[in-house]
Motif scaffolding. Structure first.
Motif, PDB file in Angstrom:
ATOM      1  N   LEU A  13      -6.626  -1.470  -9.412  1.00  0.00           N
ATOM      2  CA  LEU A  13      -7.923  -0.797  -9.488  1.00  0.00           C
ATOM      3  C   LEU A  13      -8.850  -1.199  -8.344  1.00  0.00           C
ATOM      4  CD1 LEU A  13      -8.566  -1.113 -13.327  1.00  0.00           C
ATOM      5  CD2 LEU A  13      -7.676   0.863 -12.092  1.00  0.00           C
ATOM      6  N   SER A  14      -8.545  -2.310  -7.704  1.00  0.00           N
ATOM      7  CA  SER A  14      -9.375  -2.763  -6.590  1.00  0.00           C
ATOM      8  C   SER A  14      -9.001  -2.098  -5.269  1.00  0.00           C
ATOM      9  CB  SER A  14      -9.269  -4.287  -6.434  1.00  0.00           C
ATOM     10  OG  SER A  14      -7.942  -4.670  -6.124  1.00  0.00           O
ATOM     11  N   ILE A  15      -7.935  -1.295  -5.278  1.00  0.00           N
ATOM     12  CA  ILE A  15      -7.528  -0.586  -4.062  1.00  0.00           C
ATOM     13  C   ILE A  15      -8.588   0.465  -3.728  1.00  0.00           C
ATOM     14  CG2 ILE A  15      -5.788   0.924  -3.028  1.00  0.00           C
ATOM     15  CD1 ILE A  15      -3.708  -0.404  -4.804  1.00  0.00           C
ATOM     16  N   GLY A  16      -9.084   0.420  -2.509  1.00  0.00           N
ATOM     17  CA  GLY A  16     -10.185   1.314  -2.125  1.00  0.00           C
ATOM     18  C   GLY A  16      -9.754   2.564  -1.375  1.00  0.00           C
ATOM     19  N   ILE A  17      -8.543   3.021  -1.603  1.00  0.00           N
ATOM     20  CA  ILE A  17      -8.031   4.195  -0.895  1.00  0.00           C
ATOM     21  C   ILE A  17      -8.665   5.471  -1.461  1.00  0.00           C
ATOM     22  CG2 ILE A  17      -5.967   5.587  -0.436  1.00  0.00           C
ATOM     23  CD1 ILE A  17      -4.369   2.999  -0.384  1.00  0.00           C
ATOM     24  N   LYS A  18      -9.207   6.304  -0.565  1.00  0.00           N
ATOM     25  CA  LYS A  18      -9.844   7.549  -0.981  1.00  0.00           C
ATOM     26  C   LYS A  18      -9.178   8.787  -0.392  1.00  0.00           C
ATOM     27  CE  LYS A  18     -14.390   5.406  -1.540  1.00  0.00           C
ATOM     28  NZ  LYS A  18     -15.828   5.433  -1.153  1.00  0.00           N
ATOM     29  N   GLN A  19      -8.266   8.585   0.563  1.00  0.00           N
ATOM     30  CA  GLN A  19      -7.634   9.723   1.217  1.00  0.00           C
ATOM     31  C   GLN A  19      -6.199   9.366   1.582  1.00  0.00           C
ATOM     32  OE1 GLN A  19      -9.727  11.058   4.680  1.00  0.00           O
ATOM     33  NE2 GLN A  19      -8.612  12.983   4.842  1.00  0.00           N
ATOM     34  N   VAL A  20      -5.294  10.307   1.358  1.00  0.00           N
ATOM     35  CA  VAL A  20      -3.885  10.115   1.695  1.00  0.00           C
ATOM     36  C   VAL A  20      -3.347  11.380   2.348  1.00  0.00           C
ATOM     37  CG1 VAL A  20      -3.451   8.475  -0.183  1.00  0.00           C
ATOM     38  CG2 VAL A  20      -3.134  10.935  -0.580  1.00  0.00           C
ATOM     39  N   ASN A  75      -1.796   4.327   3.686  1.00  0.00           N
ATOM     40  CA  ASN A  75      -2.448   4.633   2.409  1.00  0.00           C
ATOM     41  C   ASN A  75      -1.529   5.415   1.486  1.00  0.00           C
ATOM     42  OD1 ASN A  75      -4.723   3.408   3.368  1.00  0.00           O
ATOM     43  ND2 ASN A  75      -5.940   5.268   3.597  1.00  0.00           N
ATOM     44  N   THR A  76      -0.827   6.385   2.058  1.00  0.00           N
ATOM     45  CA  THR A  76       0.089   7.218   1.277  1.00  0.00           C
ATOM     46  C   THR A  76       1.221   6.375   0.702  1.00  0.00           C
ATOM     47  OG1 THR A  76      -0.398   9.099   2.715  1.00  0.00           O
ATOM     48  CG2 THR A  76       1.559   9.263   1.337  1.00  0.00           C
ATOM     49  N   GLN A  77       1.766   5.480   1.494  1.00  0.00           N
ATOM     50  CA  GLN A  77       2.846   4.615   1.021  1.00  0.00           C
ATOM     51  C   GLN A  77       2.380   3.709  -0.118  1.00  0.00           C
ATOM     52  OE1 GLN A  77       3.988   2.653   4.666  1.00  0.00           O
ATOM     53  NE2 GLN A  77       5.342   4.310   5.321  1.00  0.00           N
ATOM     54  N   VAL A  78       1.159   3.183   0.024  1.00  0.00           N
ATOM     55  CA  VAL A  78       0.611   2.300  -1.019  1.00  0.00           C
ATOM     56  C   VAL A  78       0.397   3.068  -2.314  1.00  0.00           C
ATOM     57  CG1 VAL A  78      -1.400   0.922  -1.692  1.00  0.00           C
ATOM     58  CG2 VAL A  78      -0.478   0.730   0.623  1.00  0.00           C
ATOM     59  N   ILE A  79      -0.255   4.239  -2.214  1.00  0.00           N
ATOM     60  CA  ILE A  79      -0.543   5.040  -3.407  1.00  0.00           C
ATOM     61  C   ILE A  79       0.743   5.532  -4.065  1.00  0.00           C
ATOM     62  CG2 ILE A  79      -1.471   7.280  -4.145  1.00  0.00           C
ATOM     63  CD1 ILE A  79      -3.541   5.097  -4.007  1.00  0.00           C
ATOM     64  N   ASN A  80       1.733   5.898  -3.260  1.00  0.00           N
ATOM     65  CA  ASN A  80       3.018   6.333  -3.833  1.00  0.00           C
ATOM     66  C   ASN A  80       3.670   5.214  -4.639  1.00  0.00           C
ATOM     67  OD1 ASN A  80       2.801   8.893  -2.788  1.00  0.00           O
ATOM     68  ND2 ASN A  80       4.110   8.510  -1.006  1.00  0.00           N
ATOM     69  N   SER A  81       3.567   3.989  -4.136  1.00  0.00           N
ATOM     70  CA  SER A  81       4.123   2.840  -4.854  1.00  0.00           C
ATOM     71  C   SER A  81       3.374   2.594  -6.162  1.00  0.00           C
ATOM     72  CB  SER A  81       4.060   1.587  -3.977  1.00  0.00           C
ATOM     73  OG  SER A  81       4.843   1.737  -2.813  1.00  0.00           O
ATOM     74  N   VAL A  82       2.043   2.764  -6.112  1.00  0.00           N
ATOM     75  CA  VAL A  82       1.234   2.591  -7.322  1.00  0.00           C
ATOM     76  C   VAL A  82       1.601   3.644  -8.370  1.00  0.00           C
ATOM     77  CG1 VAL A  82      -1.117   2.740  -8.248  1.00  0.00           C
ATOM     78  CG2 VAL A  82      -0.690   1.504  -6.117  1.00  0.00           C
ATOM     79  N   PHE A  83       1.688   4.916  -7.939  1.00  0.00           N
ATOM     80  CA  PHE A  83       2.033   5.978  -8.881  1.00  0.00           C
ATOM     81  C   PHE A  83       3.459   5.814  -9.418  1.00  0.00           C
ATOM     82  CE2 PHE A  83      -1.264   8.932  -6.817  1.00  0.00           C
ATOM     83  CZ  PHE A  83      -2.186   8.632  -7.795  1.00  0.00           C
ATOM     84  N   LEU A  84       4.359   5.337  -8.584  1.00  0.00           N
ATOM     85  CA  LEU A  84       5.730   5.107  -9.038  1.00  0.00           C
ATOM     86  C   LEU A  84       5.741   4.085 -10.171  1.00  0.00           C
ATOM     87  CD1 LEU A  84       8.762   5.572  -8.674  1.00  0.00           C
ATOM     88  CD2 LEU A  84       8.761   3.749  -6.955  1.00  0.00           C
ATOM     89  N   THR A  85       4.935   3.042 -10.035  1.00  0.00           N
ATOM     90  CA  THR A  85       4.827   2.034 -11.092  1.00  0.00           C
ATOM     91  C   THR A  85       4.249   2.639 -12.362  1.00  0.00           C
ATOM     92  OG1 THR A  85       4.458   0.325  -9.411  1.00  0.00           O
ATOM     93  CG2 THR A  85       3.845  -0.209 -11.684  1.00  0.00           C
ATOM     94  N   TYR A  86       3.172   3.419 -12.215  1.00  0.00           N
ATOM     95  CA  TYR A  86       2.535   4.046 -13.376  1.00  0.00           C
ATOM     96  C   TYR A  86       3.498   4.995 -14.096  1.00  0.00           C
ATOM     97  CZ  TYR A  86      -2.095   2.383 -11.853  1.00  0.00           C
ATOM     98  OH  TYR A  86      -3.180   1.609 -11.509  1.00  0.00           O
ATOM     99  N   PHE A  87       4.176   5.834 -13.323  1.00  0.00           N
ATOM    100  CA  PHE A  87       5.061   6.827 -13.930  1.00  0.00           C
ATOM    101  C   PHE A  87       6.250   6.174 -14.627  1.00  0.00           C
ATOM    102  CE2 PHE A  87       3.558  10.092 -10.548  1.00  0.00           C
ATOM    103  CZ  PHE A  87       2.390  10.282 -11.276  1.00  0.00           C
ATOM    104  N   ARG A  88       6.754   5.084 -14.069  1.00  0.00           N
ATOM    105  CA  ARG A  88       7.863   4.375 -14.717  1.00  0.00           C
ATOM    106  C   ARG A  88       7.451   3.828 -16.075  1.00  0.00           C
ATOM    107  NH1 ARG A  88      10.660   0.798  -9.835  1.00  0.00           N
ATOM    108  NH2 ARG A  88      12.053   2.450  -9.058  1.00  0.00           N
ATOM    109  N   ALA A 107      -6.692   7.548 -14.151  1.00  0.00           N
ATOM    110  CA  ALA A 107      -8.014   8.179 -14.167  1.00  0.00           C
ATOM    111  C   ALA A 107      -8.744   7.954 -12.849  1.00  0.00           C
ATOM    112  CB  ALA A 107      -8.838   7.633 -15.335  1.00  0.00           C
ATOM    113  N   LYS A 108      -8.561   6.770 -12.252  1.00  0.00           N
ATOM    114  CA  LYS A 108      -9.247   6.467 -10.997  1.00  0.00           C
ATOM    115  C   LYS A 108      -8.625   7.183  -9.809  1.00  0.00           C
ATOM    116  CE  LYS A 108     -10.607   2.766  -7.856  1.00  0.00           C
ATOM    117  NZ  LYS A 108     -10.763   1.319  -7.604  1.00  0.00           N
ATOM    118  N   PHE A 109      -7.286   7.250  -9.768  1.00  0.00           N
ATOM    119  CA  PHE A 109      -6.598   7.790  -8.590  1.00  0.00           C
ATOM    120  C   PHE A 109      -6.067   9.212  -8.794  1.00  0.00           C
ATOM    121  CE2 PHE A 109      -5.755   3.096  -8.302  1.00  0.00           C
ATOM    122  CZ  PHE A 109      -6.584   2.853  -7.225  1.00  0.00           C
TER     123      PHE A 109
END
Length: 302
Positions: A13-20, A75-88, A107-109
């Protein structure tokens, strides 16, 4: 299955990415490869081009310029890894103690999720809200995820969000002074998107029902929470003038208001009034009293 504490996932949640990077953007900006460009140049032009590229590289390094494309790629690589974790976790451990952290992260991303996943994610969110097994905060995070998707590229998709409207209408009653202020903030975000920003897609009956429900919940909140909800009521009434009908007790309707019905479209909210404002007008808090009085006189006249 996942021997991880929720606090570990909360670090996302501390990741400050806003654009990918988005696939559709890549297709639009797709250019010729370096080799294909060079083939179009003469020998002298190729030599000059290489010299210019080398010079530009040195200038970037000297000026410590930020490579925007590289940043978007990372940013895209980081967010993809985060979503992969969430979806799993959603797929394999939906009933674990990690679910709340996953839903809060989604909800945040949600605005960064690829449109190709929207249908599947909506199906999962719908299944979760209909299960009845979620805590109040998890329910609100599900609704917030869905509402965020609807405000972006999801507007072009054929998705009916009525179940999320019904669920938000239902869980709003569970908000009270003993809740965390975070729950109220999530609820306010959901109301802002689903009722205010999407007002062109919301029927008059649904708008009136939510106004009545928000006014009811305001009686259960602290002074700060009541003020926040009164602000929502004021904003909705100003942007939807027909909803001022709830400020009058002289309106003649058809049917009986059903406050216990969890479907805002069919609860006959047009046959009631915001009598809660008269109670708030006698609140111990002076700002709450004043805000309630302003609403009773008609916010559009102020």
């Amino acid at each position: 299955m996942f021997k991880v504490k929720p606090k570990v996932l909360d670090t996302f949640l501390s990741i400050g990415i806003k654009q990918v990077e988005k696939p559709e953007d890549k297709e639009k900006s797709q250019k010729l490869t370096k080799e294909e460009k060079m083939k179009k140049f003469s020998k002298r032009e190729r030599k000059r081009q290489k010299a210019m590229e080398h010079l530009e590289k040195e200038l970037r390094e000297a000026a410590a310029e930020e490579d925007v494309k590289h940043k978007l790629k990372v940013n895209t690589q980081v967010i993809n890894s985060v979503f992969l974790t969430y979806f799993r976790i959603l797929k394999l451990a939906r009933h674990s103690n990690l679910l709340e952290s996953v839903l809060e992260g989604l909800a945040k991303f949600a605005h960064l999720i690829n449109v190709s996943f929207f249908d599947d994610l909506f199906a999962v969110m719908t299944e979760l809200v209909l299960s009845g097994d979620l805590s109040n905060r998890c329910s609100l995070n599900c609704v917030q995820t869905a509402s965020t998707l609807l405000m972006g590229q999801g507007e072009a998709l054929n998705i009916d969000p009525v179940r999320f409207y019904n669920h938000l209408y239902k869980v709003l009653l569970q908000l009270h002074v003993g809740n965390s202020t975070k729950d109220l903030q999530i609820a306010l975000n959901c109301l802002d998107v689903l009722v205010d920003k999407r007002r062109r897609h919301v029927s008059e009956q649904r708008t009136l029902a939510f106004l009545k429900r928000i006014a009811t919940v305001s009686l259960q909140m602290s002074s700060d929470g009541a003020l926040a909800l009164l602000g929502v009521i004021r904003k909705i009434i100003i942007e939807c003038p027909k909803s001022e009908v709830l400020l009058s007790s002289d309106t003649i309707g058809c049917g009986v208001f059903l406050p216990d019905l969890d479907e805002p479209d069919y609860c006959n909210a047009c046959n009631t009034s915001l009598f809660e404002l008269h109670l708030l007008r006698k609140s111990y808090h002076p700002v709450v009293r004043n805000s309630a009085k302003i609403l009773l006189h008609g916010p559009s006249k102020q």
